[in-house]
Design a protein around this motif. Structure first.
Motif, PDB file in Angstrom:
ATOM      1  N   ILE A   1       0.863  -1.186   0.000  1.00  0.00           N
ATOM      2  CA  ILE A   1       0.000   0.000   0.000  1.00  0.00           C
ATOM      3  C   ILE A   1       0.899   1.234   0.000  1.00  0.00           C
ATOM      4  CG2 ILE A   1      -1.730   1.299   1.284  1.00  0.00           C
ATOM      5  CD1 ILE A   1      -2.692  -1.336   2.455  1.00  0.00           C
ATOM      6  N   ALA A   2       0.684   2.120  -0.953  1.00  0.00           N
ATOM      7  CA  ALA A   2       1.488   3.335  -1.058  1.00  0.00           C
ATOM      8  C   ALA A   2       0.767   4.494  -0.375  1.00  0.00           C
ATOM      9  CB  ALA A   2       1.748   3.680  -2.521  1.00  0.00           C
ATOM     10  N   LEU A   3       1.498   5.209   0.483  1.00  0.00           N
ATOM     11  CA  LEU A   3       0.976   6.441   1.084  1.00  0.00           C
ATOM     12  C   LEU A   3       1.397   7.595   0.205  1.00  0.00           C
ATOM     13  CD1 LEU A   3       1.589   6.338   4.958  1.00  0.00           C
ATOM     14  CD2 LEU A   3      -0.501   5.891   3.701  1.00  0.00           C
ATOM     15  N   ALA A   4       0.431   8.337  -0.323  1.00  0.00           N
ATOM     16  CA  ALA A   4       0.736   9.450  -1.214  1.00  0.00           C
ATOM     17  C   ALA A   4      -0.018  10.687  -0.759  1.00  0.00           C
ATOM     18  CB  ALA A   4       0.376   9.104  -2.662  1.00  0.00           C
ATOM     19  N   GLY A   5       0.631  11.839  -0.846  1.00  0.00           N
ATOM     20  CA  GLY A   5      -0.023  13.081  -0.453  1.00  0.00           C
ATOM     21  C   GLY A   5       0.908  14.265  -0.583  1.00  0.00           C
ATOM     22  N   ASN A   6       0.357  15.454  -0.401  1.00  0.00           N
ATOM     23  CA  ASN A   6       1.144  16.683  -0.465  1.00  0.00           C
ATOM     24  C   ASN A   6       2.064  16.805   0.749  1.00  0.00           C
ATOM     25  OD1 ASN A   6      -1.229  19.025  -2.005  1.00  0.00           O
ATOM     26  ND2 ASN A   6      -0.340  17.136  -2.733  1.00  0.00           N
ATOM     27  N   PRO A   7       3.130  17.580   0.636  1.00  0.00           N
ATOM     28  CA  PRO A   7       3.915  17.908   1.833  1.00  0.00           C
ATOM     29  C   PRO A   7       3.028  18.594   2.871  1.00  0.00           C
ATOM     30  CG  PRO A   7       5.101  18.560  -0.158  1.00  0.00           C
ATOM     31  CD  PRO A   7       3.724  18.167  -0.584  1.00  0.00           C
ATOM     32  N   ASN A   8       3.289  18.339   4.143  1.00  0.00           N
ATOM     33  CA  ASN A   8       2.550  18.940   5.258  1.00  0.00           C
ATOM     34  C   ASN A   8       1.090  18.482   5.331  1.00  0.00           C
ATOM     35  OD1 ASN A   8       4.717  20.565   6.243  1.00  0.00           O
ATOM     36  ND2 ASN A   8       4.340  22.010   4.574  1.00  0.00           N
ATOM     37  N   SER A   9       0.769  17.365   4.688  1.00  0.00           N
ATOM     38  CA  SER A   9      -0.606  16.862   4.760  1.00  0.00           C
ATOM     39  C   SER A   9      -0.789  15.894   5.934  1.00  0.00           C
ATOM     40  CB  SER A   9      -0.985  16.154   3.452  1.00  0.00           C
ATOM     41  OG  SER A   9      -0.150  15.029   3.228  1.00  0.00           O
ATOM     42  N   GLY A  10       0.282  15.586   6.640  1.00  0.00           N
ATOM     43  CA  GLY A  10       0.203  14.654   7.765  1.00  0.00           C
ATOM     44  C   GLY A  10       0.552  13.232   7.390  1.00  0.00           C
TER      45      GLY A  10
ATOM     46  N   ASN B   1      -7.462  14.187   6.168  1.00  0.00           N
ATOM     47  CA  ASN B   1      -6.786  14.373   7.444  1.00  0.00           C
ATOM     48  C   ASN B   1      -7.127  15.729   8.062  1.00  0.00           C
ATOM     49  OD1 ASN B   1      -5.069  13.745   9.564  1.00  0.00           O
ATOM     50  ND2 ASN B   1      -3.240  14.479   8.512  1.00  0.00           N
ATOM     51  N   MET B   2      -6.717  15.890   9.319  1.00  0.00           N
ATOM     52  CA  MET B   2      -6.904  17.134  10.087  1.00  0.00           C
ATOM     53  C   MET B   2      -8.387  17.481  10.255  1.00  0.00           C
ATOM     54  SD  MET B   2      -3.781  19.465   8.620  1.00  0.00           S
ATOM     55  CE  MET B   2      -2.177  18.740   8.265  1.00  0.00           C
ATOM     56  N   MET B   3      -9.218  16.445  10.370  1.00  0.00           N
ATOM     57  CA  MET B   3     -10.649  16.696  10.540  1.00  0.00           C
ATOM     58  C   MET B   3     -10.953  17.341  11.882  1.00  0.00           C
ATOM     59  SD  MET B   3     -12.328  16.143   7.874  1.00  0.00           S
ATOM     60  CE  MET B   3     -13.943  16.285   8.622  1.00  0.00           C
ATOM     61  N   ASP B   4     -10.077  17.162  12.869  1.00  0.00           N
ATOM     62  CA  ASP B   4     -10.284  17.841  14.148  1.00  0.00           C
ATOM     63  C   ASP B   4     -10.207  19.354  13.973  1.00  0.00           C
ATOM     64  OD1 ASP B   4      -7.592  17.323  13.456  1.00  0.00           O
ATOM     65  OD2 ASP B   4      -6.945  17.810  15.494  1.00  0.00           O
ATOM     66  N   VAL B   5      -9.305  19.811  13.101  1.00  0.00           N
ATOM     67  CA  VAL B   5      -9.177  21.247  12.820  1.00  0.00           C
ATOM     68  C   VAL B   5     -10.365  21.726  11.995  1.00  0.00           C
ATOM     69  CG1 VAL B   5      -7.723  23.027  11.775  1.00  0.00           C
ATOM     70  CG2 VAL B   5      -6.673  21.054  12.891  1.00  0.00           C
TER      71      VAL B   5
END
Length: 727
Positions: free
Chosen positions: A5-14, A114-118
């Protein structure tokens, strides 16, 4: 059968926070085959057959940076079983640009917002099911920082990777790519509406070079692209970008509800102050002064003194009662060795060599832990990202990009990953300059030197430690100005675009994890490289020719080390520390910067180095004046880094001549600045004028000339585009 499984995302996305939470300690780091970009993978907790691959943080699959090339090649060539796409919920529109590209690869995708708490704290609402229906993939909400929803996201990714969903969400276009260009031509037949023709033409235009090279097989596509460029009166790259964002906007409008559409968020209000054109730098200087003041001069010093006086000193008297005395390591070992009748040379090796050298270095670990906690907090809360943005405005004036500051921030922990982080800079000239200047920033290994000089020779003055940090910044800026005026580095700096994450309070767990990752490498080095170095130094300073015979010497000045030191000490005489002991300490710092303190620990025969200098003031004062002490500090801050960092420079430069040039420039600059510090410092404190003072004045004049002479015109970088442009 293992599942990838590859984790992919923008920088600073957690993404990294999620990776650490999913894998824990079941992870290992290497390099991607053929390149030096860091490769992190680990086993999913509770699933021995599930491998999580942490791809580099990227903004798109367009192959501009090395990270994007690595991520793109891995996804297209290795074909993981599933992609877990991490999306920053507070910046949904920007993050979905990469998501739309990932979902066109034909690999099953699970999107984790991500960051759903925020998001909830801001009063915003994201309709996950509706977002999933529009995108064509399953969407789950998580908070990697707080551990909310991460298990659900991981389980869904495992299920989709194992094919347990009846229909994996794969776009029709991706299926067509798998079948070949002839099928795509069917999609582009005149019967299809113009909007769909345009959409598929643009997506085909973004495919890899192999497909783009066969555009002649689909003349309809080529015709559409040419016509689009003429109709829009714009280049293909801009058209593609606009089309993607138009598509993303249509999705967000129906799925994302903001509570305060026109009002500024809390992060925006804070940024109005901390990124203000006039206030940003004073605030940054104040923050870093406070960090180093607390780490080196107050709290860190108290902790280090406790360790030095207790663990590596005379021990502790409980409740101030001498009868309740707990001895320190030196006392315990000395008593043990005397009891068993240990040979004098072996006792000297253990007490003077190992404990005296390694103990002198480990005594500074408490200070380093305090410093690393502060740096981890500043990074995790989002402030350090602002510093890169702030420094971009300054660096750009001096020929560098704000991207150059990212490796320098990383280098505050260790110069090796700092140098390696320079590979994110596309411009080759800027990348080389960043590699050459990154190690000017004081790393964790230089902190013991700073603390020793500040405490022992400046009586714990609060300005010494912060000044060391800003000496590094000044060296970087001045180097940028001077080098950019040479033919080798002339040219415009690379553009710098980055996301500023929302401010948030980091968890204690993540701060401590970051602190320990930095500190553990230092402690491991103390148990290996520094241990071997101090043993070698002990041998060289304990043995030599005395009275015509070779053996252990009573007078250290007759030792092998003294002979070697006296052979090179004259080089450093103009810098104010021509004593052979100081010269040897500076040279051993090339192996590992911590060796400077460890060498003093062996040569001056103390097992502990307290910040007030009580134990060693008499011996060090004979070798250093105030000006010489600061000269010694500056030289060790700016000169060539340790062997490990030099190895990293060689790997990143991939050229022996450039490597030697970088080492020569660093050492030469360190020598010149140290000479000026000592000679002018001595002159202004009543030391008189001599030949070297005149030389220092000439060097200062030459340095000023190089700073203010006009820039020379550089050759513009020519970028050759093969086929069509990329978004």
């Amino acid at each position: 059968m293992s599942v990838k499984i590859a984790l992919a995302g923008n920088p600073n996305s957690g993404k990294t926070t999620l990776f650490n939470a999913l894998t824990g300690s079941n992870q290992f780091v290497g390099n991607w085959p053929g390149v030096t970009v860091e490769k992190k993978e680990g086993k999913l907790k509770g699933h021995k057959d599930v491998v999580i691959m942490d791809l580099p943080g990227i903004y798109s699959l367009s192959p501009y940076t090395l990270e994007e090339v690595v991520a793109r090649n891995y996804l297209i060539n290795e074909r993981p079983d599933a992609i877990l796409n991490i999306v920053d919920g507070t910046n949904l529109e920007r993050n979905l640009y990469l998501s739309t590209q990932l979902m066109e690869l034909g690999i099953p995708v699970i999107m984790a917002v991500n960051m759903m708490d925020v998001v909830r704290k801001n009063g915003d609402i994201i309709h996950m099911k509706q977002l999933g229906r529009k995108l064509g993939c399953e969407v789950v909400e998580i908070s990697a920082l707080k551990g909310e929803g991460i298990d659900v996201a991981a389980e869904k990714a495992v299920k989709i990777a194992r094919g347990k969903y009846a229909e994996a969400p794969v776009h029709k276009f991706s299926e067509a790519v798998e079948r070949g260009l002839e099928e795509i031509e069917t999609y582009l037949s005149p019967a299809i509406q113009e909007e769909q023709r345009r959409f598929y033409a643009i997506k085909l235009f973004e495919r890899d070079d192999k497909i783009k090279g066969n555009l002649a097989a689909a003349p309809d596509v080529e015709h559409i692209i040419d016509r689009l460029e003429k109709e829009e009166d714009d280049d293909a790259e801009s058209i593609i970008t606009n089309e993607r964002y138009s598509y993303i906007t249509s999705i967000i409008d129906g799925c994302y509800q903001r509570k305060y559409k026109g009002d500024m968020s809390a992060s925006d209000k804070i940024d109005r102050i901390v990124t203000n054109r006039w206030l940003a730098l004073p605030i940054f200087a104040l923050v870093m002064f406070a960090v180093y003041y607390v780490s080196v001069t107050t709290v860190g010093t108290w902790a280090t003194d406790w360790a030095n006086d207790g663990v590596f000193g005379e021990g502790w008297n409980l409740f101030g009662i001498g009868a309740l005395h707990i001895p320190g390591i030196p006392q315990m070992l000395e008593g043990l060795l005397s009891t068993i009748g240990c040979a004098d040379w072996l006792q000297s090796l253990i007490l003077d060599g190992i404990v005296g050298g390694v103990g002198a270095v480990l005594g500074f670990v408490p200070q380093m832990l305090v410093l690393f906690i502060f740096l981890a907090f500043l990074e995790a809360c989002g402030y350090m990202a602002r510093i890169a943005f702030i420094m971009d405005r300054i660096f750009r004036k001096f020929g560098l990009s704000g991207k150059s500051f990212i490796p320098m921030l990383i280098g505050t922990g260790c110069g090796v990953p700092g140098v390696m982080a320079s590979r994110t800079i596309e411009n080759d000239r800027d990348r080389k300059m960043t590699i050459m200047t990154t190690t000017f920033i004081p790393c964790g290994a230089k902190l013991p030197i700073i603390a020793l000089i500040a405490g022992a020779l400046f009586d714990g003055a609060s300005w010494v430690a912060p000044s060391a940090y800003f000496v590094g910044i000044a060296a970087i800026i001045c180097s940028g100005i001077i080098l950019k005026k040479t033919k080798m580095f002339a040219g415009d700096p690379a553009p710098f675009v980055m996301e500023l994450p929302a401010y948030h309070m980091p968890t204690v767990k993540n701060v401590l994890r970051s602190m320990w990752e930095r500190a553990s490498s230092f402690i491991k080095k103390a148990g290996t490289v520094i241990l071997l170095s101090t043993v070698l130094i002990w041998f060289l300073q304990s043995f030599g020719l005395e009275g015509g015979n070779f053996g252990m010497v009573e007078d250290m000045n007759h030792s092998l080390l003294a002979g070697l030191g006296n052979g090179i000490a004259w080089i450093f005489t103009p810098l104010g520390w021509g004593d052979w002991k100081a010269a040897v300490a500076a040279i051993t710092g090339l192996i590992a910067k911590e060796n400077v303190v460890g060498t003093f620990g062996v040569l001056y025969g103390f097992a502990e180095v307290a910040e007030d200098g009580a134990e060693i003031w008499g011996t060090l004062a004979a070798s250093f004046t105030t000006a010489a002490a600061y000269s010694f500090l500056v030289f060790n801050l700016l000169c060539a880094p340790c062997f490990a960092a030099i190895g990293a420079i060689k790997r990143e430069m991939n050229n022996a001549k450039w490597t030697w040039f970088a080492i020569g420039y660093q050492t030469g600059l360190a020598y010149v600045v140290s000479l000026c510090v000592y000679q002018l410092g001595t002159f202004f404190t009543g030391g008189g004028f001599n030949v070297w003072t005149g030389m220092a004045i000439i060097l200062v004049i030459g340095f000023i000339f190089l700073l203010f002479r006009p820039y020379r015109e550089g050759q513009p970088l020519k970028v050759k585009m093969k086929g069509a442009a990329k978004a």
